[in-house]
Design a protein around this motif. Structure first.
Motif, PDB file in Angstrom:
ATOM      1  N   SER A 211      -2.028 -46.822 -27.189  1.00  0.00           N
ATOM      2  CA  SER A 211      -1.127 -45.842 -27.767  1.00  0.00           C
ATOM      3  C   SER A 211      -1.295 -44.514 -27.057  1.00  0.00           C
ATOM      4  N   ALA A 212      -0.229 -43.792 -26.964  1.00  0.00           N
ATOM      5  CA  ALA A 212      -0.241 -42.500 -26.284  1.00  0.00           C
ATOM      6  C   ALA A 212      -0.641 -41.402 -27.253  1.00  0.00           C
ATOM      7  N   ALA A 213      -1.351 -40.421 -26.733  1.00  0.00           N
ATOM      8  CA  ALA A 213      -1.724 -39.258 -27.537  1.00  0.00           C
ATOM      9  C   ALA A 213      -0.911 -38.075 -27.036  1.00  0.00           C
ATOM     10  N   PHE A 214      -0.363 -37.328 -27.945  1.00  0.00           N
ATOM     11  CA  PHE A 214       0.431 -36.165 -27.579  1.00  0.00           C
ATOM     12  C   PHE A 214      -0.322 -34.906 -27.970  1.00  0.00           C
ATOM     13  N   ALA A 215      -0.502 -34.019 -26.999  1.00  0.00           N
ATOM     14  CA  ALA A 215      -1.209 -32.772 -27.259  1.00  0.00           C
ATOM     15  C   ALA A 215      -0.276 -31.784 -27.934  1.00  0.00           C
ATOM     16  N   HIS A 216      -0.858 -30.922 -28.708  1.00  0.00           N
ATOM     17  CA  HIS A 216      -0.084 -29.832 -29.275  1.00  0.00           C
ATOM     18  C   HIS A 216      -0.826 -28.535 -28.988  1.00  0.00           C
ATOM     19  N   SER A 217      -0.083 -27.550 -28.544  1.00  0.00           N
ATOM     20  CA  SER A 217      -0.669 -26.265 -28.181  1.00  0.00           C
ATOM     21  C   SER A 217      -0.507 -25.273 -29.321  1.00  0.00           C
ATOM     22  N   PRO A 218      -1.510 -24.415 -29.518  1.00  0.00           N
ATOM     23  CA  PRO A 218      -1.386 -23.395 -30.547  1.00  0.00           C
ATOM     24  C   PRO A 218      -0.472 -22.273 -30.087  1.00  0.00           C
ATOM     25  N   MET A 219       0.205 -21.652 -31.040  1.00  0.00           N
ATOM     26  CA  MET A 219       1.051 -20.496 -30.761  1.00  0.00           C
ATOM     27  C   MET A 219       0.748 -19.454 -31.826  1.00  0.00           C
ATOM     28  N   CYS A 220       0.577 -18.210 -31.416  1.00  0.00           N
ATOM     29  CA  CYS A 220       0.317 -17.142 -32.376  1.00  0.00           C
ATOM     30  C   CYS A 220       0.855 -15.835 -31.811  1.00  0.00           C
ATOM     31  N   THR A 221       1.607 -15.133 -32.631  1.00  0.00           N
ATOM     32  CA  THR A 221       2.154 -13.832 -32.284  1.00  0.00           C
ATOM     33  C   THR A 221       1.835 -12.870 -33.414  1.00  0.00           C
ATOM     34  N   CYS A 222       1.430 -11.657 -33.059  1.00  0.00           N
ATOM     35  CA  CYS A 222       1.123 -10.649 -34.071  1.00  0.00           C
ATOM     36  C   CYS A 222       2.003  -9.428 -33.842  1.00  0.00           C
ATOM     37  N   PHE A 223       2.369  -8.767 -34.936  1.00  0.00           N
ATOM     38  CA  PHE A 223       3.160  -7.541 -34.826  1.00  0.00           C
ATOM     39  C   PHE A 223       2.709  -6.517 -35.858  1.00  0.00           C
ATOM     40  N   ASP A 224       2.905  -5.249 -35.494  1.00  0.00           N
ATOM     41  CA  ASP A 224       2.555  -4.125 -36.347  1.00  0.00           C
ATOM     42  C   ASP A 224       3.709  -3.890 -37.313  1.00  0.00           C
ATOM     43  N   ASN A 225       3.444  -3.939 -38.609  1.00  0.00           N
ATOM     44  CA  ASN A 225       4.484  -3.770 -39.620  1.00  0.00           C
ATOM     45  C   ASN A 225       4.912  -2.319 -39.813  1.00  0.00           C
ATOM     46  N   GLY A 226       4.183  -1.375 -39.213  1.00  0.00           N
ATOM     47  CA  GLY A 226       4.519   0.036 -39.358  1.00  0.00           C
ATOM     48  C   GLY A 226       4.023   0.637 -40.661  1.00  0.00           C
ATOM     49  N   ASP A 227       3.287  -0.136 -41.452  1.00  0.00           N
ATOM     50  CA  ASP A 227       2.757   0.353 -42.728  1.00  0.00           C
ATOM     51  C   ASP A 227       1.231   0.213 -42.788  1.00  0.00           C
ATOM     52  N   LYS A 228       0.606   0.282 -41.603  1.00  0.00           N
ATOM     53  CA  LYS A 228      -0.851   0.139 -41.446  1.00  0.00           C
ATOM     54  C   LYS A 228      -1.335  -1.277 -41.702  1.00  0.00           C
ATOM     55  N   THR A 229      -0.413  -2.261 -41.578  1.00  0.00           N
ATOM     56  CA  THR A 229      -0.797  -3.670 -41.647  1.00  0.00           C
ATOM     57  C   THR A 229      -0.274  -4.390 -40.405  1.00  0.00           C
ATOM     58  N   ILE A 230      -0.919  -5.494 -40.088  1.00  0.00           N
ATOM     59  CA  ILE A 230      -0.549  -6.364 -38.976  1.00  0.00           C
ATOM     60  C   ILE A 230      -0.249  -7.735 -39.566  1.00  0.00           C
TER      61      ILE A 230
END
Length: 88
Positions: free
Chosen positions: A1-20
């Motif tokens: 059987s074949a194994a399929f890799a999965h890559s992580p994805m993560c993006t962060c943004f500044d909310n402008g209210d002192k939180t990310i």
């Protein structure tokens, strides 16, 4: 059987209210629910930590000074984001 890799994805943004907010997922469509998140200061100390919520988000108070954010989906599935690269 074949194994399929999965890559992580993560993006962060500044909310402008002192939180990310970081949004995470995997390239095969897998949820990032429960993925460990760490925010570290420039000295390597953990400032805050938690887990992605059921929709793959993690929000934290923006630290003063330099910091990094780590999405830790397990061995080979980690992403480190420099706080200086997080924009509004």
């Amino acid at each position: 059987s074949a194994a399929f890799a999965h890559s992580p994805m993560c993006t962060c943004f500044d909310n402008g209210d002192k939180t990310i907010t970081c949004e995470g997922a995997f390239s095969d469509g897998s949820s990032a629910n429960g993925v460990a998140m760490q925010v570290k200061g420039s000295d390597g100390k953990i400032l805050t930590q938690g887990k992605m919520d059921k929709v793959g988000n993690y929000t934290f108070k923006k630290p003063a000074g330099d910091y990094t954010v780590m999405f830790d989906g397990g061995p080979g599935h980690q992403i480190v984001i420099n706080g200086k690269s997080i924009k509004k």
